[in-house]
Design a protein around this motif. Structure first.
Motif, PDB file in Angstrom:
ATOM      1  N   MET A   1     -19.391  12.979  13.294  1.00 40.95           N
ATOM      2  CA  MET A   1     -18.832  12.060  14.256  1.00 40.95           C
ATOM      3  C   MET A   1     -17.448  11.623  13.762  1.00 40.95           C
ATOM      4  SD  MET A   1     -20.387   8.394  15.463  1.00 40.95           S
ATOM      5  CE  MET A   1     -21.570   9.125  16.532  1.00 40.95           C
ATOM      6  N   SER A   2     -16.460  11.693  14.613  1.00 40.05           N
ATOM      7  CA  SER A   2     -15.110  11.334  14.197  1.00 40.05           C
ATOM      8  C   SER A   2     -14.872   9.850  14.414  1.00 40.05           C
ATOM      9  CB  SER A   2     -14.078  12.146  14.988  1.00 40.05           C
ATOM     10  OG  SER A   2     -14.104  11.751  16.348  1.00 40.05           O
ATOM     11  N   ASN A   3     -13.996   9.308  13.631  1.00 37.01           N
ATOM     12  CA  ASN A   3     -13.643   7.904  13.715  1.00 37.01           C
ATOM     13  C   ASN A   3     -12.412   7.791  14.607  1.00 37.01           C
ATOM     14  OD1 ASN A   3     -12.732   5.307  13.329  1.00 37.01           O
ATOM     15  ND2 ASN A   3     -13.187   5.299  11.151  1.00 37.01           N
ATOM     16  N   PRO A   4     -12.508   7.097  15.758  1.00 37.62           N
ATOM     17  CA  PRO A   4     -11.379   7.010  16.672  1.00 37.62           C
ATOM     18  C   PRO A   4     -10.343   5.964  16.272  1.00 37.62           C
ATOM     19  CG  PRO A   4     -13.213   5.808  17.584  1.00 37.62           C
ATOM     20  CD  PRO A   4     -13.692   6.448  16.301  1.00 37.62           C
ATOM     21  N   LEU A   5     -10.414   5.486  15.037  1.00 37.58           N
ATOM     22  CA  LEU A   5      -9.501   4.450  14.578  1.00 37.58           C
ATOM     23  C   LEU A   5      -8.060   4.951  14.648  1.00 37.58           C
ATOM     24  CD1 LEU A   5      -9.419   1.606  13.384  1.00 37.58           C
ATOM     25  CD2 LEU A   5      -9.540   2.648  11.138  1.00 37.58           C
ATOM     26  N   ASP A   6      -7.235   4.230  15.354  1.00 38.21           N
ATOM     27  CA  ASP A   6      -5.836   4.605  15.546  1.00 38.21           C
ATOM     28  C   ASP A   6      -4.992   4.036  14.405  1.00 38.21           C
ATOM     29  OD1 ASP A   6      -3.296   5.187  16.451  1.00 38.21           O
ATOM     30  OD2 ASP A   6      -3.567   4.270  18.416  1.00 38.21           O
ATOM     31  N   THR A   7      -4.397   4.901  13.609  1.00 41.29           N
ATOM     32  CA  THR A   7      -3.588   4.445  12.474  1.00 41.29           C
ATOM     33  C   THR A   7      -2.339   3.698  12.936  1.00 41.29           C
ATOM     34  OG1 THR A   7      -2.494   6.587  12.352  1.00 41.29           O
ATOM     35  CG2 THR A   7      -4.412   6.238  10.931  1.00 41.29           C
ATOM     36  N   LYS A   8      -1.932   3.901  14.192  1.00 37.98           N
ATOM     37  CA  LYS A   8      -0.780   3.165  14.720  1.00 37.98           C
ATOM     38  C   LYS A   8      -1.093   1.666  14.779  1.00 37.98           C
ATOM     39  CE  LYS A   8       1.006   6.935  17.488  1.00 37.98           C
ATOM     40  NZ  LYS A   8       1.258   7.435  18.833  1.00 37.98           N
ATOM     41  N   ILE A   9      -2.364   1.342  15.048  1.00 37.13           N
ATOM     42  CA  ILE A   9      -2.759  -0.067  15.086  1.00 37.13           C
ATOM     43  C   ILE A   9      -2.585  -0.693  13.706  1.00 37.13           C
ATOM     44  CG2 ILE A   9      -4.704  -1.656  15.389  1.00 37.13           C
ATOM     45  CD1 ILE A   9      -5.765   0.232  17.552  1.00 37.13           C
ATOM     46  N   ILE A  10      -3.039   0.010  12.677  1.00 35.66           N
ATOM     47  CA  ILE A  10      -2.921  -0.517  11.311  1.00 35.66           C
ATOM     48  C   ILE A  10      -1.453  -0.685  10.939  1.00 35.66           C
ATOM     49  CG2 ILE A  10      -3.381  -0.057   8.870  1.00 35.66           C
ATOM     50  CD1 ILE A  10      -5.950   1.343   9.755  1.00 35.66           C
ATOM     51  N   SER A  11      -0.635   0.294  11.282  1.00 33.38           N
ATOM     52  CA  SER A  11       0.801   0.198  10.982  1.00 33.38           C
ATOM     53  C   SER A  11       1.429  -0.993  11.684  1.00 33.38           C
ATOM     54  CB  SER A  11       1.517   1.478  11.412  1.00 33.38           C
ATOM     55  OG  SER A  11       1.055   2.565  10.672  1.00 33.38           O
ATOM     56  N   ARG A  12       1.073  -1.204  12.954  1.00 30.68           N
ATOM     57  CA  ARG A  12       1.642  -2.310  13.719  1.00 30.68           C
ATOM     58  C   ARG A  12       1.179  -3.659  13.138  1.00 30.68           C
ATOM     59  NH1 ARG A  12       5.212  -5.125  15.451  1.00 30.68           N
ATOM     60  NH2 ARG A  12       4.937  -6.233  17.388  1.00 30.68           N
ATOM     61  N   LEU A  13      -0.084  -3.734  12.756  1.00 33.11           N
ATOM     62  CA  LEU A  13      -0.595  -4.959  12.151  1.00 33.11           C
ATOM     63  C   LEU A  13       0.095  -5.249  10.821  1.00 33.11           C
ATOM     64  CD1 LEU A  13      -4.408  -4.584  12.914  1.00 33.11           C
ATOM     65  CD2 LEU A  13      -2.799  -6.150  14.020  1.00 33.11           C
ATOM     66  N   ALA A  14       0.347  -4.201  10.031  1.00 36.97           N
ATOM     67  CA  ALA A  14       1.054  -4.380   8.761  1.00 36.97           C
ATOM     68  C   ALA A  14       2.475  -4.891   9.005  1.00 36.97           C
ATOM     69  CB  ALA A  14       1.073  -3.076   7.979  1.00 36.97           C
ATOM     70  N   GLU A  15       3.132  -4.391  10.065  1.00 35.59           N
ATOM     71  CA  GLU A  15       4.472  -4.877  10.415  1.00 35.59           C
ATOM     72  C   GLU A  15       4.426  -6.362  10.764  1.00 35.59           C
ATOM     73  OE1 GLU A  15       6.471  -2.670  13.515  1.00 35.59           O
ATOM     74  OE2 GLU A  15       5.777  -0.776  12.659  1.00 35.59           O
ATOM     75  N   ILE A  16       3.441  -6.746  11.566  1.00 38.84           N
ATOM     76  CA  ILE A  16       3.296  -8.157  11.952  1.00 38.84           C
ATOM     77  C   ILE A  16       3.065  -9.019  10.716  1.00 38.84           C
ATOM     78  CG2 ILE A  16       1.812  -9.797  13.180  1.00 38.84           C
ATOM     79  CD1 ILE A  16       1.337  -7.543  15.256  1.00 38.84           C
ATOM     80  N   LEU A  17       2.216  -8.529   9.811  1.00 40.28           N
ATOM     81  CA  LEU A  17       1.924  -9.262   8.580  1.00 40.28           C
ATOM     82  C   LEU A  17       3.206  -9.491   7.780  1.00 40.28           C
ATOM     83  CD1 LEU A  17      -0.688 -10.320   7.145  1.00 40.28           C
ATOM     84  CD2 LEU A  17      -0.609  -8.240   5.799  1.00 40.28           C
ATOM     85  N   ASP A  18       4.039  -8.457   7.664  1.00 36.15           N
ATOM     86  CA  ASP A  18       5.291  -8.572   6.919  1.00 36.15           C
ATOM     87  C   ASP A  18       6.282  -9.507   7.608  1.00 36.15           C
ATOM     88  OD1 ASP A  18       4.532  -6.947   4.825  1.00 36.15           O
ATOM     89  OD2 ASP A  18       5.352  -5.135   5.729  1.00 36.15           O
ATOM     90  N   LYS A  19       6.433  -9.373   8.917  1.00 33.27           N
ATOM     91  CA  LYS A  19       7.430 -10.157   9.646  1.00 33.27           C
ATOM     92  C   LYS A  19       7.083 -11.638   9.718  1.00 33.27           C
ATOM     93  CE  LYS A  19       9.145  -6.436  12.538  1.00 33.27           C
ATOM     94  NZ  LYS A  19       9.225  -5.881  13.887  1.00 33.27           N
ATOM     95  N   THR A  20       5.796 -11.968   9.715  1.00 32.83           N
ATOM     96  CA  THR A  20       5.390 -13.360   9.887  1.00 32.83           C
ATOM     97  C   THR A  20       5.105 -14.073   8.577  1.00 32.83           C
ATOM     98  OG1 THR A  20       3.073 -12.719  10.128  1.00 32.83           O
ATOM     99  CG2 THR A  20       4.375 -12.917  12.158  1.00 32.83           C
ATOM    100  N   ASN A  21       5.137 -13.354   7.468  1.00 32.15           N
ATOM    101  CA  ASN A  21       4.823 -13.932   6.164  1.00 32.15           C
ATOM    102  C   ASN A  21       3.406 -14.490   6.092  1.00 32.15           C
ATOM    103  OD1 ASN A  21       7.313 -13.346   4.943  1.00 32.15           O
ATOM    104  ND2 ASN A  21       8.232 -15.142   5.906  1.00 32.15           N
ATOM    105  N   LEU A  22       2.515 -13.978   6.921  1.00 30.79           N
ATOM    106  CA  LEU A  22       1.106 -14.352   6.829  1.00 30.79           C
ATOM    107  C   LEU A  22       0.503 -13.682   5.604  1.00 30.79           C
ATOM    108  CD1 LEU A  22       0.037 -13.874  10.553  1.00 30.79           C
ATOM    109  CD2 LEU A  22       0.360 -16.031   9.356  1.00 30.79           C
ATOM    110  N   THR A  23      -0.593 -14.216   5.115  1.00 36.40           N
ATOM    111  CA  THR A  23      -1.268 -13.594   3.985  1.00 36.40           C
ATOM    112  C   THR A  23      -2.483 -12.790   4.427  1.00 36.40           C
ATOM    113  OG1 THR A  23      -2.568 -15.588   3.602  1.00 36.40           O
ATOM    114  CG2 THR A  23      -0.520 -15.335   2.333  1.00 36.40           C
ATOM    115  N   GLU A  24      -2.956 -13.033   5.657  1.00 38.23           N
ATOM    116  CA  GLU A  24      -4.136 -12.325   6.145  1.00 38.23           C
ATOM    117  C   GLU A  24      -4.043 -12.171   7.656  1.00 38.23           C
ATOM    118  OE1 GLU A  24      -8.977 -12.933   6.241  1.00 38.23           O
ATOM    119  OE2 GLU A  24      -7.777 -14.049   4.816  1.00 38.23           O
ATOM    120  N   LEU A  25      -4.516 -11.026   8.168  1.00 40.85           N
ATOM    121  CA  LEU A  25      -4.499 -10.754   9.596  1.00 40.85           C
ATOM    122  C   LEU A  25      -5.709  -9.913   9.929  1.00 40.85           C
ATOM    123  CD1 LEU A  25      -2.810 -10.953  12.255  1.00 40.85           C
ATOM    124  CD2 LEU A  25      -1.728  -8.827  11.573  1.00 40.85           C
ATOM    125  N   GLU A  26      -6.425 -10.273  11.001  1.00 40.48           N
ATOM    126  CA  GLU A  26      -7.588  -9.508  11.420  1.00 40.48           C
ATOM    127  C   GLU A  26      -7.429  -9.091  12.867  1.00 40.48           C
ATOM    128  OE1 GLU A  26     -11.417 -11.058  10.485  1.00 40.48           O
ATOM    129  OE2 GLU A  26     -10.787 -11.714   8.504  1.00 40.48           O
TER     130      GLU A  26
END
Length: 160
Positions: A1-26
């Motif tokens: 079974m393949s995992n449909p997890l989109d790596t673009k989502i993780i990349s976008r979340l990492a960008e948000i984390l960096d731009k907002t200076n948050l320490t955690e994002l879910e």
């Protein structure tokens, strides 16, 4: 079974984390939950894939806000996430129910509000952002307490 997890989502979340200076994002949807945590300058990512497409449990770091409010009449918790009556947080931050500690709360249970009235504030990055009522009506529940951390889209107040 393949995992449909989109790596673009993780990349976008990492960008948000960096731009907002948050320490955690879910991020969570029907099929996965992604948690990003800044750790000594780097970002650590964890993902939980749910192949059955059953909703996953609420994030561990999310506060159990309903049990802390003064308006909880029973031990059953209602989920207002998809309720059209819920005023939701427009961002991740800390909620405040009044302009300052000595001022009265913007609203209390039983108050009537008009569309556009401020019901609380969400502080993010040292900026206090007013949260406005999306419709007029009567405040029937306040789901958070002053100082509670809130997530984007989290229900704060219920207006009927």
């Amino acid at each position: 079974m393949s995992n449909p997890l989109d790596t673009k989502i993780i990349s976008r979340l990492a960008e948000i984390l960096d731009k907002t200076n948050l320490t955690e994002l879910e991020y969570e949807d029907e099929s996965c939950r992604i948690s990003l945590v800044r750790n000594n300058g780097g970002v650590v990512s964890t993902a939980q894939y749910t192949p059955s497409l059953q909703p996953v449990a609420a994030p561990v770091s999310a506060p159990n806000v309903a049990s802390n409010t003064t308006e909880v009449a029973t031990n059953t918790e209602e989920d207002y996430t998809n309720s059209p009556n819920a005023v939701k947080s427009p961002m991740v931050g800390v909620v405040y129910l009044s302009a300052d500690p000595k001022s009265p709360n913007y609203v209390k249970v039983g108050d009537s509000v008009a569309e556009g009235d401020t019901v609380c504030l969400v502080e993010a990055m040292k900026t206090f952002n007013p949260v406005k009522a999306h419709k007029g009506g009567k405040v029937v529940k306040i789901l958070v307490e002053a100082g509670d951390p809130v997530e984007y889209g989290e229900p704060l107040v219920v207006i009927e």
